[in-house]
Design a protein around this motif. Structure first.
Motif, PDB file in Angstrom:
ATOM      1  N   VAL A   1       0.831  -1.203   0.000  1.00 56.24           N
ATOM      2  CA  VAL A   1       0.000   0.000   0.000  1.00 56.24           C
ATOM      3  C   VAL A   1       0.867   1.254   0.000  1.00 56.24           C
ATOM      4  O   VAL A   1       0.569   2.229  -0.697  1.00 56.24           O
ATOM      5  CB  VAL A   1      -0.958  -0.024   1.220  1.00 56.24           C
ATOM      6  CG1 VAL A   1      -1.590   1.325   1.463  1.00 56.24           C
ATOM      7  CG2 VAL A   1      -2.017  -1.100   1.028  1.00 56.24           C
ATOM      8  N   ALA A   2       1.956   1.227   0.754  1.00 56.50           N
ATOM      9  CA  ALA A   2       2.863   2.376   0.793  1.00 56.50           C
ATOM     10  C   ALA A   2       3.545   2.583  -0.553  1.00 56.50           C
ATOM     11  O   ALA A   2       3.816   3.719  -0.959  1.00 56.50           O
ATOM     12  CB  ALA A   2       3.906   2.183   1.890  1.00 56.50           C
ATOM     13  N   THR A   3       3.819   1.495  -1.251  1.00 56.20           N
ATOM     14  CA  THR A   3       4.494   1.559  -2.544  1.00 56.20           C
ATOM     15  C   THR A   3       3.552   1.994  -3.657  1.00 56.20           C
ATOM     16  O   THR A   3       3.932   2.754  -4.537  1.00 56.20           O
ATOM     17  CB  THR A   3       5.104   0.182  -2.885  1.00 56.20           C
ATOM     18  OG1 THR A   3       5.999  -0.179  -1.838  1.00 56.20           O
ATOM     19  CG2 THR A   3       5.850   0.211  -4.186  1.00 56.20           C
ATOM     20  N   ASP A   4       2.306   1.481  -3.608  1.00 57.63           N
ATOM     21  CA  ASP A   4       1.324   1.787  -4.653  1.00 57.63           C
ATOM     22  C   ASP A   4      -0.045   1.973  -4.005  1.00 57.63           C
ATOM     23  O   ASP A   4      -0.748   1.003  -3.730  1.00 57.63           O
ATOM     24  CB  ASP A   4       1.281   0.652  -5.679  1.00 57.63           C
ATOM     25  CG  ASP A   4       0.269   0.877  -6.789  1.00 57.63           C
ATOM     26  OD1 ASP A   4      -0.354   1.964  -6.834  1.00 57.63           O
ATOM     27  OD2 ASP A   4       0.096  -0.038  -7.622  1.00 57.63           O
ATOM     28  N   ALA A   5      -0.400   3.216  -3.774  1.00 61.02           N
ATOM     29  CA  ALA A   5      -1.664   3.529  -3.096  1.00 61.02           C
ATOM     30  C   ALA A   5      -2.881   3.127  -3.920  1.00 61.02           C
ATOM     31  O   ALA A   5      -3.989   3.086  -3.397  1.00 61.02           O
ATOM     32  CB  ALA A   5      -1.731   5.016  -2.771  1.00 61.02           C
ATOM     33  N   GLN A   6      -2.686   2.810  -5.195  1.00 55.48           N
ATOM     34  CA  GLN A   6      -3.790   2.405  -6.070  1.00 55.48           C
ATOM     35  C   GLN A   6      -3.886   0.892  -6.239  1.00 55.48           C
ATOM     36  O   GLN A   6      -4.624   0.415  -7.101  1.00 55.48           O
ATOM     37  CB  GLN A   6      -3.635   3.078  -7.443  1.00 55.48           C
ATOM     38  CG  GLN A   6      -3.719   4.581  -7.387  1.00 55.48           C
ATOM     39  CD  GLN A   6      -5.072   5.055  -6.873  1.00 55.48           C
ATOM     40  OE1 GLN A   6      -6.111   4.713  -7.421  1.00 55.48           O
ATOM     41  NE2 GLN A   6      -5.071   5.817  -5.790  1.00 55.48           N
ATOM     42  N   ASN A   7      -3.191   0.130  -5.425  1.00 52.62           N
ATOM     43  CA  ASN A   7      -3.221  -1.331  -5.525  1.00 52.62           C
ATOM     44  C   ASN A   7      -4.405  -1.842  -4.703  1.00 52.62           C
ATOM     45  O   ASN A   7      -4.321  -2.017  -3.488  1.00 52.62           O
ATOM     46  CB  ASN A   7      -1.901  -1.930  -5.029  1.00 52.62           C
ATOM     47  CG  ASN A   7      -1.786  -3.401  -5.337  1.00 52.62           C
ATOM     48  OD1 ASN A   7      -2.712  -4.159  -5.137  1.00 52.62           O
ATOM     49  ND2 ASN A   7      -0.623  -3.795  -5.831  1.00 52.62           N
ATOM     50  N   ALA A   8      -5.516  -2.099  -5.387  1.00 50.51           N
ATOM     51  CA  ALA A   8      -6.748  -2.507  -4.708  1.00 50.51           C
ATOM     52  C   ALA A   8      -6.578  -3.846  -3.990  1.00 50.51           C
ATOM     53  O   ALA A   8      -7.113  -4.031  -2.887  1.00 50.51           O
ATOM     54  CB  ALA A   8      -7.891  -2.592  -5.714  1.00 50.51           C
ATOM     55  N   THR A   9      -5.848  -4.772  -4.569  1.00 52.30           N
ATOM     56  CA  THR A   9      -5.648  -6.076  -3.943  1.00 52.30           C
ATOM     57  C   THR A   9      -4.921  -5.932  -2.616  1.00 52.30           C
ATOM     58  O   THR A   9      -5.273  -6.588  -1.633  1.00 52.30           O
ATOM     59  CB  THR A   9      -4.866  -7.009  -4.885  1.00 52.30           C
ATOM     60  OG1 THR A   9      -5.573  -7.102  -6.120  1.00 52.30           O
ATOM     61  CG2 THR A   9      -4.704  -8.387  -4.292  1.00 52.30           C
ATOM     62  N   ALA A  10      -3.928  -5.069  -2.571  1.00 51.60           N
ATOM     63  CA  ALA A  10      -3.190  -4.854  -1.325  1.00 51.60           C
ATOM     64  C   ALA A  10      -4.111  -4.274  -0.253  1.00 51.60           C
ATOM     65  O   ALA A  10      -4.095  -4.721   0.896  1.00 51.60           O
ATOM     66  CB  ALA A  10      -2.003  -3.926  -1.567  1.00 51.60           C
ATOM     67  N   HIS A  11      -4.919  -3.299  -0.623  1.00 51.95           N
ATOM     68  CA  HIS A  11      -5.858  -2.708   0.335  1.00 51.95           C
ATOM     69  C   HIS A  11      -6.870  -3.747   0.813  1.00 51.95           C
ATOM     70  O   HIS A  11      -7.189  -3.820   2.002  1.00 51.95           O
ATOM     71  CB  HIS A  11      -6.592  -1.517  -0.289  1.00 51.95           C
ATOM     72  CG  HIS A  11      -5.759  -0.293  -0.407  1.00 51.95           C
ATOM     73  ND1 HIS A  11      -5.453   0.513   0.673  1.00 51.95           N
ATOM     74  CD2 HIS A  11      -5.154   0.274  -1.478  1.00 51.95           C
ATOM     75  CE1 HIS A  11      -4.710   1.524   0.269  1.00 51.95           C
ATOM     76  NE2 HIS A  11      -4.504   1.404  -1.032  1.00 51.95           N
ATOM     77  N   PHE A  12      -7.383  -4.544  -0.123  1.00 51.08           N
ATOM     78  CA  PHE A  12      -8.368  -5.565   0.205  1.00 51.08           C
ATOM     79  C   PHE A  12      -7.793  -6.586   1.191  1.00 51.08           C
ATOM     80  O   PHE A  12      -8.409  -6.908   2.211  1.00 51.08           O
ATOM     81  CB  PHE A  12      -8.825  -6.263  -1.086  1.00 51.08           C
ATOM     82  CG  PHE A  12      -9.823  -7.355  -0.876  1.00 51.08           C
ATOM     83  CD1 PHE A  12     -11.155  -7.051  -0.628  1.00 51.08           C
ATOM     84  CD2 PHE A  12      -9.443  -8.683  -0.946  1.00 51.08           C
ATOM     85  CE1 PHE A  12     -12.084  -8.065  -0.438  1.00 51.08           C
ATOM     86  CE2 PHE A  12     -10.363  -9.693  -0.762  1.00 51.08           C
ATOM     87  CZ  PHE A  12     -11.688  -9.384  -0.509  1.00 51.08           C
ATOM     88  N   ASN A  13      -6.602  -7.085   0.900  1.00 53.73           N
ATOM     89  CA  ASN A  13      -5.979  -8.082   1.777  1.00 53.73           C
ATOM     90  C   ASN A  13      -5.583  -7.482   3.124  1.00 53.73           C
ATOM     91  O   ASN A  13      -5.708  -8.138   4.159  1.00 53.73           O
ATOM     92  CB  ASN A  13      -4.775  -8.722   1.090  1.00 53.73           C
ATOM     93  CG  ASN A  13      -5.204  -9.588  -0.078  1.00 53.73           C
ATOM     94  OD1 ASN A  13      -6.335 -10.055  -0.141  1.00 53.73           O
ATOM     95  ND2 ASN A  13      -4.308  -9.790  -1.020  1.00 53.73           N
ATOM     96  N   LEU A  14      -5.122  -6.243   3.101  1.00 57.74           N
ATOM     97  CA  LEU A  14      -4.817  -5.552   4.349  1.00 57.74           C
ATOM     98  C   LEU A  14      -6.086  -5.433   5.196  1.00 57.74           C
ATOM     99  O   LEU A  14      -6.078  -5.695   6.404  1.00 57.74           O
ATOM    100  CB  LEU A  14      -4.233  -4.167   4.062  1.00 57.74           C
ATOM    101  CG  LEU A  14      -3.954  -3.269   5.265  1.00 57.74           C
ATOM    102  CD1 LEU A  14      -2.937  -3.909   6.202  1.00 57.74           C
ATOM    103  CD2 LEU A  14      -3.473  -1.906   4.801  1.00 57.74           C
ATOM    104  N   GLY A  15      -7.187  -5.075   4.550  1.00 56.80           N
ATOM    105  CA  GLY A  15      -8.460  -4.979   5.256  1.00 56.80           C
ATOM    106  C   GLY A  15      -8.888  -6.294   5.873  1.00 56.80           C
ATOM    107  O   GLY A  15      -9.399  -6.340   6.996  1.00 56.80           O
ATOM    108  N   ASN A  16      -8.662  -7.401   5.165  1.00 54.67           N
ATOM    109  CA  ASN A  16      -9.021  -8.720   5.703  1.00 54.67           C
ATOM    110  C   ASN A  16      -8.200  -9.076   6.932  1.00 54.67           C
ATOM    111  O   ASN A  16      -8.736  -9.596   7.920  1.00 54.67           O
ATOM    112  CB  ASN A  16      -8.863  -9.801   4.633  1.00 54.67           C
ATOM    113  CG  ASN A  16      -9.973  -9.764   3.612  1.00 54.67           C
ATOM    114  OD1 ASN A  16     -11.065  -9.280   3.893  1.00 54.67           O
ATOM    115  ND2 ASN A  16      -9.696 -10.263   2.432  1.00 54.67           N
ATOM    116  N   ILE A  17      -6.911  -8.810   6.880  1.00 56.66           N
ATOM    117  CA  ILE A  17      -6.066  -9.110   8.038  1.00 56.66           C
ATOM    118  C   ILE A  17      -6.479  -8.245   9.225  1.00 56.66           C
ATOM    119  O   ILE A  17      -6.591  -8.730  10.350  1.00 56.66           O
ATOM    120  CB  ILE A  17      -4.571  -8.915   7.707  1.00 56.66           C
ATOM    121  CG1 ILE A  17      -4.097 -10.026   6.767  1.00 56.66           C
ATOM    122  CG2 ILE A  17      -3.723  -8.907   8.981  1.00 56.66           C
ATOM    123  CD1 ILE A  17      -2.658  -9.912   6.358  1.00 56.66           C
TER     124      ILE A  17
END
Length: 129
Positions: free
Chosen positions: A84-100
């Protein structure tokens, strides 16, 4: 560099396939030894790629997959935060971060991450109540 990324992605893909095969097993069932070896190899390949290109967000995501499947929730959380820090537009990273974060009881953090994921890619079909 490109071949290392492909190896990392292939290993992460195999790890994801492993997760799908194990869905029928009861929660907490031990993984076969070869599964842990595969996940460890996938994580190692991702780390090799990140040593060369630490700004490659998809590799951070793949590392997160391998780590969470291998039982390293803290490592996966760090990997998704780095993505997320590297690419604020990476939806998969945000989604997985949200799940954790949701699994850890951080409802506000989970909602924030999922709102960003939904804004970036509404096709992820996140249900925000």
């Amino acid at each position: 560099m490109a071949s290392a990324r492909r190896r990392c992605a292939r290993s992460a893909c195999r790890a994801t396939q492993l997760k799908r095969r194990q869905k029928g097993e009861r929660k907490g069932a031990p993984q076969p030894p070869w599964a842990q070896e595969l996940l460890s190899r996938a994580a190692g390949l991702c780390r090799e790629v990140l040593a060369i290109d630490p700004e490659h967000a998809d590799t951070h995501v793949n590392l997160g997959y391998a780590l969470i499947l291998g039982g390293d929730g803290d490592g996966a959380l760090s990997a998704y935060r780095a993505a997320v820090a590297t690419d604020a537009q990476n939806a998969t990273a945000h989604f997985n971060l949200g799940n954790i974060l949701l699994n850890r009881g951080d409802l506000a953090g989970s909602e924030a991450a999922n709102r960003v994921a939904d804004a970036v890619n509404p096709q992820l079909a996140i249900c925000l109540l």
